[in-house]
Motif scaffolding. Structure first.
Motif, PDB file in Angstrom:
ATOM      1  N   PHE A 131      43.670  44.268  39.747  1.00  0.00           N
ATOM      2  CA  PHE A 131      42.109  43.979  39.253  1.00  0.00           C
ATOM      3  C   PHE A 131      41.135  44.908  39.211  1.00  0.00           C
ATOM      4  O   PHE A 131      40.096  44.918  38.410  1.00  0.00           O
ATOM      5  N   GLY A 132      41.351  46.216  40.042  1.00  0.00           N
ATOM      6  CA  GLY A 132      40.212  47.048  40.329  1.00  0.00           C
ATOM      7  C   GLY A 132      38.787  46.017  40.731  1.00  0.00           C
ATOM      8  O   GLY A 132      39.068  45.468  41.782  1.00  0.00           O
ATOM      9  N   ASN A 133      37.720  46.095  40.138  1.00  0.00           N
ATOM     10  CA  ASN A 133      36.660  45.149  40.350  1.00  0.00           C
ATOM     11  C   ASN A 133      36.571  44.164  39.672  1.00  0.00           C
ATOM     12  O   ASN A 133      35.417  43.159  39.504  1.00  0.00           O
ATOM     13  N   LYS A 134      37.688  43.650  38.631  1.00  0.00           N
ATOM     14  CA  LYS A 134      37.420  42.696  37.723  1.00  0.00           C
ATOM     15  C   LYS A 134      37.756  41.254  38.552  1.00  0.00           C
ATOM     16  O   LYS A 134      38.293  41.212  39.558  1.00  0.00           O
ATOM     17  N   CYS A 135      37.485  40.240  37.715  1.00  0.00           N
ATOM     18  CA  CYS A 135      37.692  38.995  38.238  1.00  0.00           C
ATOM     19  C   CYS A 135      38.672  38.096  37.414  1.00  0.00           C
ATOM     20  O   CYS A 135      39.535  37.275  37.912  1.00  0.00           O
ATOM     21  N   PHE A 136      38.949  38.416  36.066  1.00  0.00           N
ATOM     22  CA  PHE A 136      39.942  37.624  35.543  1.00  0.00           C
ATOM     23  C   PHE A 136      40.970  38.580  34.628  1.00  0.00           C
ATOM     24  O   PHE A 136      40.459  39.636  34.094  1.00  0.00           O
ATOM     25  N   ILE A 137      41.936  38.026  34.495  1.00  0.00           N
ATOM     26  CA  ILE A 137      43.001  38.726  33.545  1.00  0.00           C
ATOM     27  C   ILE A 137      43.280  37.319  32.564  1.00  0.00           C
ATOM     28  O   ILE A 137      43.682  36.479  32.898  1.00  0.00           O
ATOM     29  N   ALA A 138      43.385  37.667  31.015  1.00  0.00           N
ATOM     30  CA  ALA A 138      43.520  36.710  30.004  1.00  0.00           C
ATOM     31  C   ALA A 138      43.687  37.112  28.913  1.00  0.00           C
ATOM     32  O   ALA A 138      43.522  38.554  28.467  1.00  0.00           O
ATOM     33  N   ALA A 139      44.227  36.247  27.925  1.00  0.00           N
ATOM     34  CA  ALA A 139      44.556  36.757  26.321  1.00  0.00           C
ATOM     35  C   ALA A 139      43.800  35.800  25.554  1.00  0.00           C
ATOM     36  O   ALA A 139      43.340  34.596  25.941  1.00  0.00           O
ATOM     37  N   GLY A 140      43.240  36.479  24.219  1.00  0.00           N
ATOM     38  CA  GLY A 140      42.629  35.687  23.206  1.00  0.00           C
ATOM     39  C   GLY A 140      43.730  35.267  22.063  1.00  0.00           C
ATOM     40  O   GLY A 140      44.701  35.821  22.039  1.00  0.00           O
ATOM     41  N   HIS A 141      43.163  34.264  21.376  1.00  0.00           N
ATOM     42  CA  HIS A 141      44.006  33.692  20.201  1.00  0.00           C
ATOM     43  C   HIS A 141      43.152  33.922  18.886  1.00  0.00           C
ATOM     44  O   HIS A 141      43.680  33.871  17.761  1.00  0.00           O
ATOM     45  N   THR A 142      41.863  34.191  18.896  1.00  0.00           N
ATOM     46  CA  THR A 142      40.911  34.195  17.592  1.00  0.00           C
ATOM     47  C   THR A 142      41.053  35.636  17.128  1.00  0.00           C
ATOM     48  O   THR A 142      41.245  36.733  17.677  1.00  0.00           O
TER      49      THR A 142
END
Length: 273
Positions: free
Chosen positions: A118-129
Protein backbone atom coordinates in the motif's frame (compact mmCIF):
# COMPACT_ATOMS: atom_id res chain seq x y z
CA UNK A 1 -6.92 -13.58 5.85
CA UNK A 2 -9.48 -11.02 7.07
CA UNK A 3 -12.69 -10.38 5.13
CA UNK A 4 -15.43 -7.85 5.89
CA UNK A 5 -19.01 -8.06 4.64
CA UNK A 6 -22.08 -5.94 5.40
CA UNK A 7 -25.57 -7.24 4.74
CA UNK A 8 -29.05 -8.07 5.98
CA UNK A 9 -30.78 -11.44 6.07
CA UNK A 10 -31.95 -11.18 2.45
CA UNK A 11 -28.38 -11.78 1.28
CA UNK A 12 -27.51 -14.81 3.41
CA UNK A 13 -27.66 -17.28 0.46
CA UNK A 14 -25.44 -15.03 -1.65
CA UNK A 15 -22.99 -14.62 1.24
CA UNK A 16 -22.73 -18.39 1.60
CA UNK A 17 -22.07 -18.81 -2.13
CA UNK A 18 -19.45 -16.04 -2.07
CA UNK A 19 -17.62 -17.44 0.96
CA UNK A 20 -17.76 -20.91 -0.56
CA UNK A 21 -16.01 -19.54 -3.65
CA UNK A 22 -13.42 -17.82 -1.44
CA UNK A 23 -12.66 -21.02 0.44
CA UNK A 24 -12.46 -23.29 -2.60
CA UNK A 25 -10.07 -21.00 -4.48
CA UNK A 26 -7.77 -20.26 -1.54
CA UNK A 27 -6.92 -23.71 -0.25
CA UNK A 28 -4.82 -23.78 2.90
CA UNK A 29 -5.77 -20.22 3.91
CA UNK A 30 -7.51 -19.56 7.21
CA UNK A 31 -10.28 -16.96 7.02
CA UNK A 32 -11.69 -14.60 9.64
CA UNK A 33 -14.92 -13.12 8.29
CA UNK A 34 -16.30 -10.03 10.02
CA UNK A 35 -20.03 -9.55 9.43
CA UNK A 36 -21.17 -5.99 10.12
CA UNK A 37 -24.93 -5.76 10.51
CA UNK A 38 -27.77 -4.32 12.54
CA UNK A 39 -30.61 -6.78 11.90
CA UNK A 40 -29.24 -10.33 11.56
CA UNK A 41 -30.38 -12.88 14.11
CA UNK A 42 -28.53 -15.83 15.62
CA UNK A 43 -30.15 -18.22 13.16
CA UNK A 44 -28.73 -16.24 10.21
CA UNK A 45 -25.19 -16.52 11.57
CA UNK A 46 -25.72 -20.18 12.42
CA UNK A 47 -26.88 -20.86 8.86
CA UNK A 48 -23.67 -19.43 7.44
CA UNK A 49 -21.53 -21.30 9.97
CA UNK A 50 -23.21 -24.65 9.22
CA UNK A 51 -22.55 -24.21 5.51
CA UNK A 52 -18.92 -23.15 6.05
CA UNK A 53 -17.66 -24.71 9.30
CA UNK A 54 -13.99 -24.03 8.51
CA UNK A 55 -14.46 -20.27 8.30
CA UNK A 56 -14.34 -18.30 11.54
CA UNK A 57 -17.20 -15.82 11.74
CA UNK A 58 -17.15 -12.60 13.76
CA UNK A 59 -20.61 -10.98 13.80
CA UNK A 60 -20.49 -7.29 14.68
CA UNK A 61 -23.86 -5.77 15.52
CA UNK A 62 -23.65 -2.05 15.00
CA UNK A 63 -25.67 0.12 17.33
CA UNK A 64 -27.28 3.41 16.39
CA UNK A 65 -25.01 5.48 18.61
CA UNK A 66 -22.04 4.69 16.36
CA UNK A 67 -23.67 6.96 13.79
CA UNK A 68 -24.59 9.86 16.05
CA UNK A 69 -24.43 13.04 13.98
CA UNK A 70 -24.88 11.24 10.68
CA UNK A 71 -27.16 12.66 7.98
CA UNK A 72 -29.73 10.25 6.52
CA UNK A 73 -31.96 10.41 3.48
CA UNK A 74 -34.03 7.82 1.59
CA UNK A 75 -30.91 7.25 -0.50
CA UNK A 76 -28.30 7.40 2.27
CA UNK A 77 -29.38 5.10 5.08
CA UNK A 78 -27.58 4.08 8.25
CA UNK A 79 -26.43 0.89 6.53
CA UNK A 80 -24.67 2.92 3.88
CA UNK A 81 -22.12 4.02 6.46
CA UNK A 82 -21.07 0.54 7.50
CA UNK A 83 -18.12 0.10 5.16
CA UNK A 84 -17.07 3.77 5.39
CA UNK A 85 -16.71 3.49 9.18
CA UNK A 86 -14.97 0.12 9.24
CA UNK A 87 -11.87 1.46 11.00
CA UNK A 88 -14.08 2.50 13.93
CA UNK A 89 -15.65 -0.85 14.78
CA UNK A 90 -13.16 -3.45 13.55
CA UNK A 91 -10.64 -4.76 16.10
CA UNK A 92 -7.66 -2.43 16.43
CA UNK A 93 -5.20 -5.29 15.99
CA UNK A 94 -6.31 -5.82 12.39
CA UNK A 95 -3.89 -4.15 10.01
CA UNK A 96 -5.65 -4.95 6.71
CA UNK A 97 -8.91 -6.42 5.49
CA UNK A 98 -10.66 -7.22 2.21
CA UNK A 99 -14.18 -5.82 1.95
CA UNK A 100 -16.44 -7.81 -0.39
CA UNK A 101 -20.05 -7.23 -1.30
CA UNK A 102 -22.01 -10.46 -0.85
CA UNK A 103 -22.94 -10.34 -4.57
CA UNK A 104 -19.38 -11.22 -5.60
CA UNK A 105 -17.78 -14.54 -6.53
CA UNK A 106 -14.06 -15.28 -6.22
CA UNK A 107 -12.59 -17.61 -8.85
CA UNK A 108 -8.83 -17.27 -8.22
CA UNK A 109 -6.53 -16.97 -5.19
CA UNK A 110 -6.69 -13.64 -3.37
CA UNK A 111 -3.15 -13.57 -1.99
CA UNK A 112 -1.68 -11.16 -4.58
CA UNK A 113 -4.37 -8.56 -3.90
CA UNK A 114 -4.37 -9.15 -0.17
CA UNK A 115 -0.60 -8.72 0.21
CA UNK A 116 -0.35 -5.68 -2.07
CA UNK A 117 2.12 -3.02 -0.99
CA UNK A 118 0.00 0.00 0.00
CA UNK A 119 2.79 2.45 0.73
CA UNK A 120 0.91 5.28 2.48
CA UNK A 121 -2.40 4.58 0.69
CA UNK A 122 -5.58 3.27 2.27
CA UNK A 123 -7.60 1.56 -0.46
CA UNK A 124 -7.04 -0.66 -3.49
CA UNK A 125 -10.02 -0.71 -5.84
CA UNK A 126 -11.24 -0.72 -9.44
CA UNK A 127 -13.83 1.28 -11.35
CA UNK A 128 -16.50 0.52 -13.95
CA UNK A 129 -17.36 3.95 -15.37
CA UNK A 130 -15.94 5.50 -18.53
CA UNK A 131 -16.28 8.54 -20.77
CA UNK A 132 -18.91 11.11 -19.86
CA UNK A 133 -20.10 9.22 -16.78
CA UNK A 134 -16.59 9.03 -15.38
CA UNK A 135 -16.03 12.74 -16.12
CA UNK A 136 -19.34 13.70 -14.48
CA UNK A 137 -18.67 11.68 -11.34
CA UNK A 138 -15.21 13.16 -10.90
CA UNK A 139 -16.41 16.71 -11.55
CA UNK A 140 -19.35 16.63 -9.14
CA UNK A 141 -17.17 15.12 -6.40
CA UNK A 142 -14.22 17.45 -7.13
CA UNK A 143 -11.82 14.56 -7.66
CA UNK A 144 -8.37 15.03 -9.15
CA UNK A 145 -7.73 14.76 -12.87
CA UNK A 146 -5.63 11.59 -12.54
CA UNK A 147 -8.07 9.94 -10.14
CA UNK A 148 -10.57 7.23 -11.05
CA UNK A 149 -14.12 6.79 -9.81
CA UNK A 150 -14.05 3.41 -8.07
CA UNK A 151 -16.71 0.84 -7.31
CA UNK A 152 -16.79 0.26 -3.55
CA UNK A 153 -18.09 -3.31 -3.72
CA UNK A 154 -14.53 -4.64 -3.62
CA UNK A 155 -12.08 -2.78 -1.39
CA UNK A 156 -8.71 -3.95 -0.18
CA UNK A 157 -8.08 -1.78 2.87
CA UNK A 158 -4.98 -0.91 4.88
CA UNK A 159 -6.59 -0.25 8.24
CA UNK A 160 -3.45 1.13 9.85
CA UNK A 161 -3.15 3.81 7.17
CA UNK A 162 -6.89 4.50 7.19
CA UNK A 163 -6.92 5.15 10.93
CA UNK A 164 -4.31 7.89 10.45
CA UNK A 165 -6.45 9.93 8.05
CA UNK A 166 -10.03 9.00 8.93
CA UNK A 167 -12.55 10.39 11.40
CA UNK A 168 -16.31 9.78 11.54
CA UNK A 169 -16.93 13.53 11.77
CA UNK A 170 -15.12 14.01 8.46
CA UNK A 171 -17.66 11.72 6.83
CA UNK A 172 -20.73 13.09 8.60
CA UNK A 173 -19.79 16.70 7.84
CA UNK A 174 -19.24 15.90 4.17
CA UNK A 175 -22.53 14.02 3.81
CA UNK A 176 -24.39 16.83 5.58
CA UNK A 177 -22.95 19.39 3.15
CA UNK A 178 -23.55 17.35 -0.01
CA UNK A 179 -26.90 15.75 0.80
CA UNK A 180 -28.81 14.72 -2.32
CA UNK A 181 -25.82 15.31 -4.57
CA UNK A 182 -24.40 11.99 -3.37
CA UNK A 183 -26.14 9.87 -5.99
CA UNK A 184 -24.16 6.73 -5.07
CA UNK A 185 -24.31 7.17 -1.29
CA UNK A 186 -21.27 5.76 0.53
CA UNK A 187 -19.49 5.00 -2.73
CA UNK A 188 -19.50 8.71 -3.53
CA UNK A 189 -18.20 9.47 -0.03
CA UNK A 190 -15.26 7.09 -0.41
CA UNK A 191 -14.40 8.49 -3.85
CA UNK A 192 -14.68 12.12 -2.78
CA UNK A 193 -12.76 11.91 0.48
CA UNK A 194 -10.20 9.21 -0.27
CA UNK A 195 -9.31 9.31 -3.97
CA UNK A 196 -5.86 10.62 -3.02
CA UNK A 197 -5.40 7.55 -0.85
CA UNK A 198 -6.48 4.96 -3.43
CA UNK A 199 -4.47 2.60 -5.63
CA UNK A 200 -6.28 1.63 -8.82
CA UNK A 201 -6.27 -1.91 -10.16
CA UNK A 202 -7.78 -3.50 -13.26
CA UNK A 203 -11.54 -4.13 -13.10
CA UNK A 204 -11.21 -7.05 -15.53
CA UNK A 205 -9.16 -8.82 -12.86
CA UNK A 206 -10.52 -7.62 -9.52
CA UNK A 207 -14.07 -6.31 -10.03
CA UNK A 208 -15.53 -7.70 -13.24
CA UNK A 209 -19.19 -6.95 -13.86
CA UNK A 210 -21.32 -7.66 -16.92
CA UNK A 211 -20.89 -4.18 -18.42
CA UNK A 212 -17.10 -4.41 -18.18
CA UNK A 213 -17.21 -7.94 -19.57
CA UNK A 214 -19.19 -6.84 -22.63
CA UNK A 215 -17.03 -3.77 -23.18
CA UNK A 216 -13.54 -5.10 -22.59
CA UNK A 217 -13.42 -8.89 -22.28
CA UNK A 218 -16.16 -10.82 -24.13
CA UNK A 219 -14.50 -14.21 -23.57
CA UNK A 220 -15.32 -16.58 -20.73
CA UNK A 221 -12.04 -18.38 -21.29
CA UNK A 222 -10.21 -15.11 -20.49
CA UNK A 223 -12.29 -14.70 -17.34
CA UNK A 224 -11.56 -18.23 -16.13
CA UNK A 225 -7.84 -17.84 -16.78
CA UNK A 226 -7.33 -14.30 -15.46
CA UNK A 227 -10.18 -12.80 -13.43
CA UNK A 228 -10.03 -13.03 -9.64
CA UNK A 229 -13.32 -11.40 -8.55
CA UNK A 230 -16.65 -11.24 -10.37
CA UNK A 231 -19.21 -8.69 -9.17
CA UNK A 232 -22.94 -8.93 -9.87
CA UNK A 233 -23.58 -5.26 -9.20
CA UNK A 234 -26.68 -3.26 -9.99
CA UNK A 235 -30.06 -4.89 -10.52
CA UNK A 236 -28.83 -7.63 -12.87
CA UNK A 237 -28.54 -10.55 -10.42
CA UNK A 238 -28.10 -14.20 -11.52
CA UNK A 239 -30.39 -15.48 -8.73
CA UNK A 240 -33.27 -13.35 -10.03
CA UNK A 241 -35.45 -14.03 -13.05
CA UNK A 242 -34.52 -12.06 -16.13
CA UNK A 243 -30.74 -12.06 -15.65
CA UNK A 244 -29.03 -10.93 -18.83
CA UNK A 245 -25.40 -11.75 -19.36
CA UNK A 246 -22.72 -14.44 -19.46
CA UNK A 247 -21.21 -14.40 -15.98
CA UNK A 248 -24.04 -16.15 -14.18
CA UNK A 249 -22.33 -19.53 -14.70
CA UNK A 250 -19.83 -18.75 -11.93
CA UNK A 251 -22.48 -17.83 -9.37
CA UNK A 252 -24.61 -20.82 -10.36
CA UNK A 253 -21.66 -23.17 -9.91
CA UNK A 254 -20.60 -22.03 -6.43
CA UNK A 255 -24.20 -21.69 -5.31
CA UNK A 256 -25.15 -25.18 -6.50
CA UNK A 257 -22.15 -26.72 -4.74
CA UNK A 258 -23.54 -25.39 -1.45
CA UNK A 259 -27.29 -25.64 -1.93
CA UNK A 260 -27.63 -28.31 -4.61
CA UNK A 261 -30.09 -28.17 -7.49
CA UNK A 262 -30.68 -24.78 -9.04
CA UNK A 263 -29.72 -23.83 -12.55
CA UNK A 264 -27.30 -26.02 -14.46
CA UNK A 265 -24.16 -24.12 -15.34
CA UNK A 266 -24.07 -24.13 -19.13
CA UNK A 267 -20.28 -23.76 -19.23
CA UNK A 268 -19.26 -26.65 -16.97
CA UNK A 269 -18.90 -29.01 -19.90
CA UNK A 270 -16.70 -26.48 -21.67
CA UNK A 271 -14.19 -26.77 -18.84
CA UNK A 272 -14.38 -23.14 -17.88
CA UNK A 273 -14.70 -23.86 -14.15
Amino acid sequence: MNILVTLDSNYIPQLIAMLNSVQKNNAGTAFDVYIAHSTLCCSDIARVQRALPQIKLHPIKLENNLFAGAHYTKRITREAYYRVLMSEYLPKELDRILYLDPDTIIIKPLDKLYNYDFGNKCFIAAGHTHGAVEWFNKKRLKMGRTSQYINSGVLMVNLDNLRRVFSPQLVFDYVHRQGRRLFQADQDVINALFHKYTIYVCAELYNLDERTFRRNVRSLSYVSKNTVIIHYDGRNKPWLDGYRGMLDCYYNYYSSVVFGGGKVCRNLKAGLL
